[in-house]
Write a protein that holds these residues in place. Structure first.
Motif, PDB file in Angstrom:
ATOM      1  N   PHE A  53      45.413 -17.947  44.334  1.00 16.36           N
ATOM      2  CA  PHE A  53      46.394 -18.941  44.788  1.00 16.36           C
ATOM      3  C   PHE A  53      45.692 -20.104  45.477  1.00 16.36           C
ATOM      4  O   PHE A  53      45.941 -21.272  45.167  1.00 16.36           O
ATOM      5  N   TYR A  54      44.802 -19.804  46.409  1.00 12.40           N
ATOM      6  CA  TYR A  54      44.129 -20.860  47.154  1.00 12.40           C
ATOM      7  C   TYR A  54      43.109 -21.598  46.302  1.00 12.40           C
ATOM      8  O   TYR A  54      42.886 -22.798  46.498  1.00 12.40           O
ATOM      9  N   MET A  55      42.489 -20.901  45.366  1.00 14.40           N
ATOM     10  CA  MET A  55      41.527 -21.584  44.513  1.00 14.40           C
ATOM     11  C   MET A  55      42.208 -22.658  43.671  1.00 14.40           C
ATOM     12  O   MET A  55      41.766 -23.814  43.631  1.00 14.40           O
ATOM     13  N   PHE A  56      43.308 -22.285  42.994  1.00 18.10           N
ATOM     14  CA  PHE A  56      43.995 -23.263  42.153  1.00 18.10           C
ATOM     15  C   PHE A  56      44.668 -24.345  42.998  1.00 18.10           C
ATOM     16  O   PHE A  56      44.684 -25.521  42.623  1.00 18.10           O
ATOM     17  N   GLY A  57      45.224 -23.945  44.138  1.00 18.77           N
ATOM     18  CA  GLY A  57      45.835 -24.933  45.019  1.00 18.77           C
ATOM     19  C   GLY A  57      44.825 -25.938  45.514  1.00 18.77           C
ATOM     20  O   GLY A  57      45.076 -27.153  45.530  1.00 18.77           O
ATOM     21  N   ALA A  59      41.891 -26.630  44.078  1.00 20.05           N
ATOM     22  CA  ALA A  59      41.324 -27.370  42.952  1.00 20.05           C
ATOM     23  C   ALA A  59      42.187 -28.571  42.594  1.00 20.05           C
ATOM     24  O   ALA A  59      41.692 -29.700  42.459  1.00 20.05           O
ATOM     25  N   PHE A  60      43.483 -28.369  42.462  1.00 16.46           N
ATOM     26  CA  PHE A  60      44.361 -29.476  42.103  1.00 16.46           C
ATOM     27  C   PHE A  60      44.583 -30.410  43.285  1.00 16.46           C
ATOM     28  O   PHE A  60      44.687 -31.621  43.125  1.00 16.46           O
ATOM     29  N   GLY A  61      44.639 -29.849  44.488  1.00 14.87           N
ATOM     30  CA  GLY A  61      44.826 -30.683  45.671  1.00 14.87           C
ATOM     31  C   GLY A  61      43.620 -31.546  45.964  1.00 14.87           C
ATOM     32  O   GLY A  61      43.743 -32.704  46.365  1.00 14.87           O
ATOM     33  N   ALA A 128      42.370 -19.845  53.656  1.00 15.62           N
ATOM     34  CA  ALA A 128      42.927 -21.182  53.438  1.00 15.62           C
ATOM     35  C   ALA A 128      41.917 -22.259  53.824  1.00 15.62           C
ATOM     36  O   ALA A 128      41.683 -23.211  53.061  1.00 15.62           O
ATOM     37  N   MET A 129      41.305 -22.126  55.000  1.00 16.70           N
ATOM     38  CA  MET A 129      40.360 -23.135  55.455  1.00 16.70           C
ATOM     39  C   MET A 129      39.102 -23.163  54.597  1.00 16.70           C
ATOM     40  O   MET A 129      38.505 -24.221  54.387  1.00 16.70           O
ATOM     41  N   THR A 130      38.690 -22.003  54.100  1.00 15.97           N
ATOM     42  CA  THR A 130      37.501 -21.953  53.253  1.00 15.97           C
ATOM     43  C   THR A 130      37.692 -22.793  52.003  1.00 15.97           C
ATOM     44  O   THR A 130      36.837 -23.601  51.629  1.00 15.97           O
ATOM     45  N   PHE A 131      38.832 -22.614  51.347  1.00 15.41           N
ATOM     46  CA  PHE A 131      39.065 -23.327  50.097  1.00 15.41           C
ATOM     47  C   PHE A 131      39.473 -24.785  50.317  1.00 15.41           C
ATOM     48  O   PHE A 131      39.143 -25.650  49.507  1.00 15.41           O
ATOM     49  N   LEU A 132      40.182 -25.073  51.407  1.00 14.73           N
ATOM     50  CA  LEU A 132      40.716 -26.415  51.593  1.00 14.73           C
ATOM     51  C   LEU A 132      39.796 -27.358  52.352  1.00 14.73           C
ATOM     52  O   LEU A 132      39.930 -28.575  52.224  1.00 14.73           O
ATOM     53  N   SER A 133      38.862 -26.818  53.148  1.00 12.37           N
ATOM     54  CA  SER A 133      38.015 -27.734  53.915  1.00 12.37           C
ATOM     55  C   SER A 133      36.522 -27.505  53.737  1.00 12.37           C
ATOM     56  O   SER A 133      35.735 -28.447  53.898  1.00 12.37           O
ATOM     57  N   VAL A 134      36.107 -26.291  53.409  1.00 13.42           N
ATOM     58  CA  VAL A 134      34.679 -26.020  53.252  1.00 13.42           C
ATOM     59  C   VAL A 134      34.220 -26.275  51.817  1.00 13.42           C
ATOM     60  O   VAL A 134      33.232 -26.975  51.582  1.00 13.42           O
ATOM     61  N   LEU A 135      34.936 -25.719  50.864  1.00 13.52           N
ATOM     62  CA  LEU A 135      34.544 -25.864  49.456  1.00 13.52           C
ATOM     63  C   LEU A 135      34.386 -27.322  49.016  1.00 13.52           C
ATOM     64  O   LEU A 135      33.436 -27.652  48.300  1.00 13.52           O
ATOM     65  N   GLN A 149      34.598 -28.821  38.682  1.00 16.65           N
ATOM     66  CA  GLN A 149      33.678 -28.394  39.734  1.00 16.65           C
ATOM     67  C   GLN A 149      34.387 -27.492  40.748  1.00 16.65           C
ATOM     68  O   GLN A 149      33.830 -26.491  41.202  1.00 16.65           O
ATOM     69  N   SER A 150      35.620 -27.847  41.089  1.00 17.21           N
ATOM     70  CA  SER A 150      36.384 -27.053  42.054  1.00 17.21           C
ATOM     71  C   SER A 150      36.624 -25.642  41.538  1.00 17.21           C
ATOM     72  O   SER A 150      36.495 -24.661  42.280  1.00 17.21           O
ATOM     73  N   LEU A 151      36.973 -25.538  40.275  1.00 21.63           N
ATOM     74  CA  LEU A 151      37.252 -24.227  39.693  1.00 21.63           C
ATOM     75  C   LEU A 151      35.986 -23.381  39.596  1.00 21.63           C
ATOM     76  O   LEU A 151      36.014 -22.171  39.839  1.00 21.63           O
ATOM     77  N   VAL A 152      34.871 -24.017  39.247  1.00 21.36           N
ATOM     78  CA  VAL A 152      33.611 -23.276  39.130  1.00 21.36           C
ATOM     79  C   VAL A 152      33.168 -22.757  40.498  1.00 21.36           C
ATOM     80  O   VAL A 152      32.829 -21.576  40.662  1.00 21.36           O
ATOM     81  N   LEU A 153      33.173 -23.644  41.503  1.00 23.18           N
ATOM     82  CA  LEU A 153      32.768 -23.230  42.843  1.00 23.18           C
ATOM     83  C   LEU A 153      33.763 -22.236  43.428  1.00 23.18           C
ATOM     84  O   LEU A 153      33.371 -21.266  44.084  1.00 23.18           O
ATOM     85  N   GLY A 154      35.054 -22.477  43.184  1.00 24.27           N
ATOM     86  CA  GLY A 154      36.069 -21.548  43.678  1.00 24.27           C
ATOM     87  C   GLY A 154      35.921 -20.167  43.063  1.00 24.27           C
ATOM     88  O   GLY A 154      36.056 -19.155  43.758  1.00 24.27           O
ATOM     89  N   SER A 155      35.623 -20.116  41.775  1.00 26.09           N
ATOM     90  CA  SER A 155      35.415 -18.830  41.118  1.00 26.09           C
ATOM     91  C   SER A 155      34.203 -18.107  41.701  1.00 26.09           C
ATOM     92  O   SER A 155      34.214 -16.886  41.856  1.00 26.09           O
ATOM     93  N   SER A 156      33.161 -18.863  42.031  1.00 27.57           N
ATOM     94  CA  SER A 156      31.980 -18.260  42.644  1.00 27.57           C
ATOM     95  C   SER A 156      32.326 -17.645  43.997  1.00 27.57           C
ATOM     96  O   SER A 156      31.862 -16.550  44.339  1.00 27.57           O
ATOM     97  N   LEU A 157      33.149 -18.356  44.775  1.00 23.09           N
ATOM     98  CA  LEU A 157      33.579 -17.816  46.061  1.00 23.09           C
ATOM     99  C   LEU A 157      34.388 -16.544  45.879  1.00 23.09           C
ATOM    100  O   LEU A 157      34.221 -15.571  46.622  1.00 23.09           O
TER     101      LEU A 157
END
Length: 215
Positions: A53-57, A59-61, A128-135, A149-157
């Motif tokens: 949920f947070y990864m896709f949110g 990524a698009f945000g 939430a903070m990891t995906f929205l402010s750190v990534l 790039q967001s999806l690739v890095l998010g998937s790695s996380l």
């Protein structure tokens, strides 16, 4: 951060955040101790929903944010640095109770374990903070393909978090026994974690100031 250095930085921050105890890890560990490894893994499956949920949110945000807000990278960098500093303080503050000090919980059915895992993950401020402010600090948005790039890095996380929490689910019983016999190890882990997080946060703040033209 951009280029090769950002990749190494991302791996360092992502790895540190993955092993930093939080609500998800505590929940999975507690369920494993209370009901066994299978219950812990079912709980982790629910937690994974929150990750996605947070990864896709994010990524698009992130894509929309960078296109519409001036100095977006520096703003997110400051937020990420503040968050890492907060985690560092939580790890070492006087009188703080380690999140690894788990308690036994009543037995629950697998469906409820899954639902509780998803709820814990969705309401987890660390996630939430990891995906929205750190990534976002490790995305080279000037090169385009921000969403990719967001999806690739998010998937790695997600892989890092799932791997660590999966190991916790499998080894929770042994870990609890070890920590109960050697509290000094737990204290040392907390201080080491706090020091590393503080350094990472300081570096992120320096990068944010540089992007904003302050430093």
């Amino acid at each position: 951060m951009h280029g090769t250095e950002s990749i190494y930085g991302f791996l360092a921050v992502g790895g540190m955040l993955a092993v930093t105890p939080g609500p998800n890890m505590v929940y999975v560990m507690s369920r494993s101790i209370a009901q066994g490894r299978k219950a812990g893994l079912v709980s982790l499956a629910g937690v994974m929903l929150g990750y996605l949920f947070y990864m896709f949110g994010a990524a698009f945000g992130i894509t929309a944010f960078f296109l519409s807000v001036p100095y977006a990278s520096s703003i997110l960098g400051a937020a990420g640095a503040a968050y890492l500093s907060y985690l560092a303080w939580q790890a070492v503050k006087p009188g703080g109770r380690s999140p690894l000090e788990v308690r036994d919980l009543p037995h629950e059915r697998r469906r409820r374990l899954f639902a509780m895992g998803a709820t814990t993950s969705l309401l987890n401020p660390k996630l939430a903070m990891t995906f929205l402010s750190v990534l976002p600090q490790f995305i080279n948005y000037r090169n385009g393909n921000v969403l990719e790039q967001s999806l690739v890095l998010g998937s790695s996380l997600i892989i890092a978090f799932a791997t660590v929490n999966g190991a916790v689910a499998i080894c929770a019983g042994s870990m609890a026994k070890l920590l109960s016999r050697r509290p000094g190890l737990l204290l040392a882990q907390r201080w080491a974690m706090g020091a590393v997080l503080l350094v990472l946060g300081a570096n992120m703040m320096i990068d944010a100031r540089r992007l904003a033209g302050i430093g």
